[in-house]
Scaffold this motif. Structure first.
Motif, PDB file in Angstrom:
ATOM      1  N   VAL A  88       7.225   5.746  11.658  1.00 43.54           N
ATOM      2  CA  VAL A  88       7.559   4.978  12.854  1.00 43.54           C
ATOM      3  C   VAL A  88       9.082   4.912  13.030  1.00 43.54           C
ATOM      4  O   VAL A  88       9.607   5.039  14.136  1.00 43.54           O
ATOM      5  N   LEU A  91      10.520   7.982  14.611  1.00 43.96           N
ATOM      6  CA  LEU A  91      10.331   7.998  16.068  1.00 43.96           C
ATOM      7  C   LEU A  91      11.442   7.211  16.756  1.00 43.96           C
ATOM      8  O   LEU A  91      12.049   7.678  17.732  1.00 43.96           O
ATOM      9  N   LYS A  92      11.711   6.014  16.241  1.00 41.54           N
ATOM     10  CA  LYS A  92      12.734   5.152  16.845  1.00 41.54           C
ATOM     11  C   LYS A  92      14.139   5.746  16.629  1.00 41.54           C
ATOM     12  O   LYS A  92      14.968   5.750  17.531  1.00 41.54           O
ATOM     13  N   SER A  94      15.025   8.836  16.207  1.00 43.16           N
ATOM     14  CA  SER A  94      15.277  10.021  17.033  1.00 43.16           C
ATOM     15  C   SER A  94      15.695   9.601  18.442  1.00 43.16           C
ATOM     16  O   SER A  94      16.534  10.252  19.065  1.00 43.16           O
ATOM     17  N   GLY A  95      15.133   8.491  18.931  1.00 46.92           N
ATOM     18  CA  GLY A  95      15.531   7.967  20.241  1.00 46.92           C
ATOM     19  C   GLY A  95      17.000   7.550  20.241  1.00 46.92           C
ATOM     20  O   GLY A  95      17.745   7.868  21.167  1.00 46.92           O
ATOM     21  N   ASP A  96      17.418   6.845  19.175  1.00 46.13           N
ATOM     22  CA  ASP A  96      18.816   6.428  19.088  1.00 46.13           C
ATOM     23  C   ASP A  96      19.751   7.627  18.958  1.00 46.13           C
ATOM     24  O   ASP A  96      20.820   7.656  19.564  1.00 46.13           O
ATOM     25  N   ASN A 206      21.578   0.211  15.147  1.00 46.15           N
ATOM     26  CA  ASN A 206      20.099   0.239  15.306  1.00 46.15           C
ATOM     27  C   ASN A 206      19.474   1.114  14.226  1.00 46.15           C
ATOM     28  O   ASN A 206      18.447   0.751  13.630  1.00 46.15           O
ATOM     29  N   ARG A 210      16.801   0.225  11.170  1.00 44.20           N
ATOM     30  CA  ARG A 210      15.553   0.986  10.979  1.00 44.20           C
ATOM     31  C   ARG A 210      15.429   1.484   9.546  1.00 44.20           C
ATOM     32  O   ARG A 210      14.363   1.423   8.947  1.00 44.20           O
TER      33      ARG A 210
END
Lengths: 231, 231
Positions: A88, A91-92, A94-96, A206, A210
């Motif tokens: 999870v 996923l987060k 990679s967005g950042d 961020n 994570r």
């Protein structure tokens, strides 16, 4: 039958390793985009300015690959506990990373605007801010690669200094604009460049959050120490 | 045994429904934050300005709840196909909604700065931009609630108009600053307010992309039509 189980476990580990590799690759690209964007601004380097936006499609593609692999892992492997948190987090994160790339591309594109190229304003503040942001990003990505929660916590805290430099730059640039209206054009671009650097710092924090959660299962305090007041 | 299966299926559906409810609630709050932030800027309304940042902790808490539920669903229910896409989309969408809230809070905080309260600059451009962004966000959240991919696609396309208004505002504000140095302070804040509105529009398009993918299993074209050139 035992062979089949072994095979499954083996390729599950491989897939997890591949996921780490993808995010690691994205991290490396994001670092390079930021480095080139900063060179573009402080040295008016055109080749560097072209580099950051050019890497964007590759970063976007890696983000999509990461997401597809995450969905595949979740659907077919049903990871548990620490693995699930890591998937999870990937996923987060990679967005950042993708957004860090966007910020870098935006900085690079502004760096080549004619108003900035002929600008008499010293970019010392940007240079320090850029160095700090790059350093934090590098350490964030190290914390991610080494799954080191303590390093993640340290970087998370050190974004305060980025916020403080940003606030100082904001005030300084407004003063230049007041002094001479010819500074207004370049300074508005410099303001947004500084803002983008500050946002890169935020995305790095961020990511640190994570990493800390994925590795330890605990969340960092909700309110991060912040420097300055402009947002 | 059939009862137990029924019970499991029932509570899986309940959990999925609860996840929708959480994201829906976040969407409602984000919409309200944006609405109040715009009122704060265009009407210099202090109560509205306080509202958006005050809602922030609630939005953050909902984001954490959403993530905890997503992890729980993935670990214990192993959703498949469309459900899995929806669960992953909920995770990503909650991140975008939280950032929309951040942008709105940032707008609201700037709105009350003394430079802006005494500012002679007309905020007509911001009013139109605010209206458009709010409208897009509302339709995005409708598309999400109704799981309507066609509406998602339409909103995704209409962000171009937001970009165009932003570029026009950028140019206009720079002109005001050139005309009178006393405009520089308020106009830099207005520039960032406009930028935050534009970013809210971008987050809304991210959500539309997510909704489209979650419902259809197809991704929208990689490059979204964009208006203007400033980024």
């Amino acid at each position: 039958m035992p062979n089949e189980t072994l095979h499954t476990v083996h390729s599950y580990e491989q897939e997890l390793e591949h996921l780490r590799l993808l995010v690691n690759k994205m991290g490396g690209l994001a670092e390079r985009q930021v480095a080139q964007a900063i060179i573009a601004v402080v040295d008016h380097d055109e080749a560097a300015a072209l580099d950051a936006p050019e890497m964007d499609p590759q970063v976007d593609e890696l983000e999509r690959e990461t997401e597809a692999l995450v969905i595949r892992l979740l659907a077919l492997r049903a990871p548990m506990a620490g693995d699930l948190r890591e998937v999870v987090a990937a996923l987060k994160i990679s967005g950042d990373l993708e957004r860090i790339g966007d910020c870098a591309a935006s900085i690079a594109r502004r760096a080549m605007r004619s108003e900035l190229l002929s600008c008499p304003i010293s970019v010392t503040g940007l240079r320090s801010m850029g160095r700090l942001v790059q350093d934090n990003l590098r350490r964030t990505i190290d914390a991610m690669d080494q799954r080191d929660p303590e390093l993640a916590r340290i970087v998370w805290q050190s974004d305060t200094a980025v916020d403080e430099l940003y606030t100082a730059m904001f005030r300084e640039l407004v003063t230049y604009m007041m002094e001479d209206p010819r500074n207004i054009g370049p300074c508005t671009h410099l303001l947004f460049i500084a803002k983008n650097l500050e946002r890169i710092g935020d995305h790095a924090t961020n990511i640190s959050e994570r990493v800390y959660y994925a590795v330890t299962g605990h969340i960092l305090p909700i309110v991060r120490p912040r420097g300055g007041t402009f947002d």
